[in-house]
Each structure stands twice: as C-alpha cells, then as structure tokens.
Design an enzyme around this catalytic site. Structure first.
Site: not given
Ligand code: VGL
Ligand code: ZN
Length: 204
Positions: A8, A46, A48, A81, A106, A151
């Site tokens: 990420d 990440d 979404h 995000h 993911k 993550c």
């Molecule tokens: C993450 C919070 C929400 C991360 C991803 O990449 O650690 N943290 N989504």
């Molecule tokens: Zn996230």
C-alpha cells in the site's frame, strides 16, 4: 525463492493523502533500493469501491476513528481513501514500478475490509496472493510498506501462518498510530507470532 512485498505505498497513505501516515513517503527510497535485491517483487494496492463499508462517510452520523459492526466484524471507520482508479489509490509517484512482477488489489468488496494482502478481515476470501507465491516457488517473504499497525501487520501474520518465512523490514514501514504505542504493539505481536523484524541495512 525469496520475494519482496510492498504494501500500500499509495498517495492516500502518504503526506497530503486522505489517510496520511506520518513520514509515509520516507520509506520510498528504501523500498526502491530493496527491489534490486529480490528476484520477485509484488505490490499491493488498497482498492476500495466508493460505497465501501469502512468509510465513515458511508455511515450517516459516524466519524473516522469510530468503531462499528460491519457484517458481524468490528470495523474502524476511516476517511474515504484509496477509491478504485482515483489519484489517491495510485502508487506514490516516487515509487519505482519497473521491477514489479505482480499487483494485488485488496478491499474490493464493499461489505468487508481487508487489511491483509492475503485474505479479507473475516478470512473468508483470498486475494490470490498465496496461490501466486506458491506457483512461483516462494518460501520466504520480506515485507515493507504502510501501515505497520494495519496492513503490514496483518499481511505478515497471515504470511507466517501460511508457512512462509516472513521478515518485516521495519525502517521501510510507517504506522497510523491511531493510539500512541500501536506500532510498538504491532511489532511485539509480529515477533511473538514468529515474524522476523529486520532493518534494510541487513539486506542492502
Ligand atoms: C490501511 C487502514 C485502512 C493500511 C488500509 O494500508 O494499513 N489502513 N485501509
Ligand atoms: Zn483501506
């Protein structure tokens, strides 16, 4: 085979982003240098949908940081995000993408979050990463990225559980640290479960 997993390293997790991790951009030169040391480089994003259940904005009256129950699981609510195809979800422009062999998306299911690079938070659906690593003959995984206490931690714990020798390159990670001490707690938990915590100087 020893693979390198970059978790990420996206605009939204770096300074100026929607869920900015303090000093998140500081890891990028280290991640770029580390890539040269591994035969196989994998990156996660990440990723979404806009109606994702982890976004506070999708729960009227709720704010980021609050915890709700989402389909039977405790869910921390986050700012919007890493929405698919948005600039926030893009890899940070300083991250070298030329050596990446495989990308894992993911958090694509709106009904469940996915901190780990391997499974959703309910451990129901796989992202396909385990199969990919198996096909490539990977036995050892070194992990860097964002965020240490979410993550990175959950990816490392799943990796070690799946039987991979697992290292977290800790100076190439930064944490959210919602509560003071979360990063230290994450490091302790990873160590207890058999994850090696190492420094990039041991690899470079
Ligand atoms: C993450 C919070 C929400 C991360 C991803 O990449 O650690 N943290 N989504
Ligand atoms: Zn996230």
């Amino acid at each position: 085979m020893h693979a390198f997993l970059m978790v990420d390293i996206q605009n939204d997790f770096t300074p100026g982003g929607a869920l900015a991790v303090n000093e998140g951009d500081k890891i990028i030169p280290i991640a770029n240098a580390l890539q040269e040391k591994f035969e196989l480089v994998i990156a996660t994003q990440d990723w979404h949908p806009a109606d994702h259940g982890s976004f506070a904005a999708n729960h009227p009256g709720k704010n980021p940081g609050e915890v709700i129950e989402l389909n039977g699981l405790d869910q921390i609510l986050w700012p919007v995000h890493c929405v698919q195809e948005s600039n926030g979800a893009a890899f940070h422009p300083e991250l070298n993408l030329d050596n990446i062999h495989h990308i894992v998306h993911k958090g694509t299911n709106a009904q469940i979050d996915s901190y780990s690079s391997f499974f959703d938070n309910g451990h129901k659906k796989s992202t396909g990463l385990e199969n990919y690593l198996q096909e490539k003959g990977v036995t050892e995984l070194s992990i860097c990225g964002l965020a240490t206490d979410y993550c990175v931690k959950f990816s490392a714990l799943d990796a070690v559980n799946l039987g991979f020798k697992t290292n977290v390159i800790i100076d190439a990670c930064r944490g959210v640290e919602l509560a003071n001490g979360d990063v230290d707690k994450a490091i302790r938990e990873m160590k207890v479960k058999g994850v090696q915590i190492i420094e990039s100087s041991a690899v470079l």
